[in-house]
Design an enzyme around this catalytic site. Structure first.
Site, PDB file in Angstrom:
ATOM      1  N   THR A  28     -31.490 -15.217 -21.518  1.00 32.55           N
ATOM      2  CA  THR A  28     -31.783 -16.185 -20.453  1.00 32.55           C
ATOM      3  C   THR A  28     -32.714 -15.552 -19.421  1.00 32.55           C
ATOM      4  O   THR A  28     -32.589 -14.368 -19.118  1.00 32.55           O
ATOM      5  CB  THR A  28     -30.457 -16.599 -19.780  1.00 32.55           C
ATOM      6  N   GLY A  29     -33.604 -16.381 -18.883  1.00 32.32           N
ATOM      7  CA  GLY A  29     -34.504 -15.892 -17.827  1.00 32.32           C
ATOM      8  C   GLY A  29     -35.953 -16.076 -18.217  1.00 32.32           C
ATOM      9  O   GLY A  29     -36.256 -16.577 -19.314  1.00 32.32           O
ATOM     10  N   SER A  30     -36.862 -15.644 -17.356  1.00 36.13           N
ATOM     11  CA  SER A  30     -38.285 -15.908 -17.613  1.00 36.13           C
ATOM     12  C   SER A  30     -38.814 -15.073 -18.787  1.00 36.13           C
ATOM     13  O   SER A  30     -39.645 -15.551 -19.562  1.00 36.13           O
ATOM     14  CB  SER A  30     -39.103 -15.642 -16.348  1.00 36.13           C
ATOM     15  N   THR A  31     -38.330 -13.838 -18.955  1.00 37.17           N
ATOM     16  CA  THR A  31     -38.791 -13.012 -20.083  1.00 37.17           C
ATOM     17  C   THR A  31     -38.237 -13.582 -21.393  1.00 37.17           C
ATOM     18  O   THR A  31     -38.964 -13.704 -22.383  1.00 37.17           O
ATOM     19  CB  THR A  31     -38.356 -11.542 -19.896  1.00 37.17           C
ATOM     20  N   ALA A  83     -33.569  -8.188 -18.355  1.00 38.65           N
ATOM     21  CA  ALA A  83     -32.635  -7.480 -17.471  1.00 38.65           C
ATOM     22  C   ALA A  83     -33.208  -7.479 -16.061  1.00 38.65           C
ATOM     23  O   ALA A  83     -34.412  -7.662 -15.866  1.00 38.65           O
ATOM     24  CB  ALA A  83     -32.435  -6.044 -17.941  1.00 38.65           C
ATOM     25  N   ASP A  84     -32.325  -7.279 -15.104  1.00 40.81           N
ATOM     26  CA  ASP A  84     -32.768  -7.154 -13.708  1.00 40.81           C
ATOM     27  C   ASP A  84     -33.095  -5.703 -13.364  1.00 40.81           C
ATOM     28  O   ASP A  84     -33.976  -5.436 -12.556  1.00 40.81           O
ATOM     29  CB  ASP A  84     -31.686  -7.706 -12.778  1.00 40.81           C
ATOM     30  N   LYS A  94     -27.556  -7.096 -15.246  1.00 40.54           N
ATOM     31  CA  LYS A  94     -27.973  -8.428 -15.665  1.00 40.54           C
ATOM     32  C   LYS A  94     -27.193  -9.466 -14.864  1.00 40.54           C
ATOM     33  O   LYS A  94     -26.186  -9.155 -14.256  1.00 40.54           O
ATOM     34  CB  LYS A  94     -27.723  -8.628 -17.165  1.00 40.54           C
ATOM     35  N   GLU A 103     -24.121 -13.894 -21.866  1.00 40.17           N
ATOM     36  CA  GLU A 103     -25.009 -12.810 -22.312  1.00 40.17           C
ATOM     37  C   GLU A 103     -24.190 -11.644 -22.852  1.00 40.17           C
ATOM     38  O   GLU A 103     -24.518 -11.054 -23.895  1.00 40.17           O
ATOM     39  CB  GLU A 103     -25.894 -12.343 -21.150  1.00 40.17           C
TER      40      GLU A 103
HETATM   41  C1  5RP Z   1     -30.063 -13.780 -16.508  1.00 43.32           C
HETATM   42  C2  5RP Z   1     -30.476 -12.386 -16.717  1.00 43.32           C
HETATM   43  C3  5RP Z   1     -31.925 -12.123 -16.925  1.00 43.32           C
HETATM   44  O1  5RP Z   1     -32.093 -11.415 -18.107  1.00 43.32           O
HETATM   45  C4  5RP Z   1     -32.458 -11.310 -15.770  1.00 43.32           C
HETATM   46  O2  5RP Z   1     -32.161 -11.999 -14.571  1.00 43.32           O
HETATM   47  C5  5RP Z   1     -33.957 -11.058 -15.891  1.00 43.32           C
HETATM   48  O3  5RP Z   1     -34.658 -12.245 -15.672  1.00 43.32           O
HETATM   49  P1  5RP Z   1     -36.221 -12.341 -15.804  1.00 43.32           P
HETATM   50  O4  5RP Z   1     -36.558 -12.162 -17.235  1.00 43.32           O
HETATM   51  O5  5RP Z   1     -36.535 -13.744 -15.304  1.00 43.32           O
HETATM   52  O6  5RP Z   1     -36.859 -11.282 -14.932  1.00 43.32           O
HETATM   53  O7  5RP Z   1     -29.698 -11.477 -16.747  1.00 43.32           O
HETATM   54  O8  5RP Z   1     -28.692 -13.882 -16.215  1.00 43.32           O
END
Ligand code: 5RP
Length: 217
Positions: A28-31, A83-84, A94, A103
Site C-alpha cells: 500500500t502507498g504511492s510506491t 516503507a516509511d 511502516k 501489511e
Molecule cells: C502504508 C505503508 C507504506 O508502505 C509507506 O507509508 C510508504 O508509502 P509511500 O510509498 O507512499 O512513500 O506502510 O501503510
C-alpha cells in the site's frame, strides 16, 4: 530525478522478483501503486494477488488483476511493498498509510518480502519517522499514556479509521536502537493490534531507488 521518479524506478525493478504462475502480495502507498501499475503489464503471467488494503485491492481490480482473499490462498511467492524508513539490516517502519496490520499479515505469509523505497527512506536508526501503532479504539488513551512513559510523544491520527475499524497513534521521539526488542515489547500491550516496526520479520530484499540507479540491499 524527483522522488516520485525514484519510486517508479524501484517499483519497476521489483517486477524481476515476480514468479510466473504464483500469487503476488501487494502493498500500500504511492510506491506500491507504481508497482501495481507495472504489474498490470504482466498480469497474464500471475495467478492473482492478495492486497494489503482496500485501496490497493481497488487499484488492482481497476487494472483487471484478480484479488484473492488471503484465507483462500496457501502460498504467496513474493510480497512487494514500500516503507516509511528502512535500515541496511532491512528493518522497517511502516504504516504511514495506515495499512500496517494487513501489511504485516501478508509479509508473514509471503516466502519473500521485497521492500521498494526511494533513497530518502534509508536511515541508520529508525524513529525519526513517527512510529505508527494500530490500536483497538478503547485502548487508545491507555496505550498513549504507556508510550509517554517510554519517552515517546504519541499523536492520535484523528479522523482516520483503519480498514479493520481501529485507530492509529503516531509516536514521535523514539530512538529505535533495537527494533526487534522494541517490536516484541510493544506487541505485549493490551489493545495493541499492530506495531509499525517490521523487524522480527524484516524485508528479505531492499530495493533502493537512487540517482545512481537501483541498489539492492
Ligand atoms: C502504508 C505503508 C507504506 O508502505 C509507506 O507509508 C510508504 O508509502 P509511500 O510509498 O507512499 O512513500 O506502510 O501503510
Amino acid at each position: 530525478m524527483t522522488q516520485d521518479e525514484l519510486k517508479k524506478m524501484v517499483a519497476k525493478a521489483a517486477l524481476e522478483y515476480v514468479e510466473v504462475g504464483t500469487i503476488v502480495g501487494v502493498g500500500t502507498g504511492s510506491t506500491a501503486n507504481h508497482f501495481i501499475d507495472y504489474l498490470a503489464g504482466i498480469k497474464h503471467k500471475i495467478d492473482g494477488t492478495v492486497a494489503s488494503s482496500e485501496a490497493s485491492a481497488e487499484r488492482l481490480r481497476s487494472h483487471g488483476i484478480p484479488v484473492l482473499d488471503l484465507n483462500e490462498v496457501d502460498d504467496i511467492s513474493v510480497y512487494v511493498d514500500g516503507a516509511d524508513e528502512a535500515t541496511r539490516h532491512r528493518h522497517l517502519i511502516k504504516g504511514g498509510g495506515g495499512a500496517l496490520t494487513r501489511e504485516k499479515i501478508v509479509a508473514a505469509v509471503a516466502r519473500r518480502f521485497v521492500c521498494i523505497a526511494d533513497e530518502t527512506k534509508l536511515v541508520d536508526v529508525l524513529g525519526a519517522f513517527p512510529l505508527p501503532l494500530e490500536v483497538i479504539p478503547m485502548a487508545r488513551s491507555y496505550i498513549a499514556r504507556e508510550m509517554v512513559k517510554l519517552g515517546g510523544r504519541p499523536q492520535w491520527r484523528e479522523g482516520f479509521v483503519t480498514d479493520n475499524g481501529n485507530h492509529i497513534l503516531d509516536v514521535h521521539n523514539l530512538q529505535i536502537t533495537d527494533p526487534v526488542a522494541l517490536e516484541s515489547e510493544l506487541n505485549q500491550y493490551a489493545g495493541m493490534v499492530t506495531v509499525g516496526i517490521f523487524a522480527r520479520r524484516p524485508a528479505d530484499v531492499l530495493l533502493l531507488g537512487t540517482r545512481e540507479g537501483v541498489k539492492t540491499i
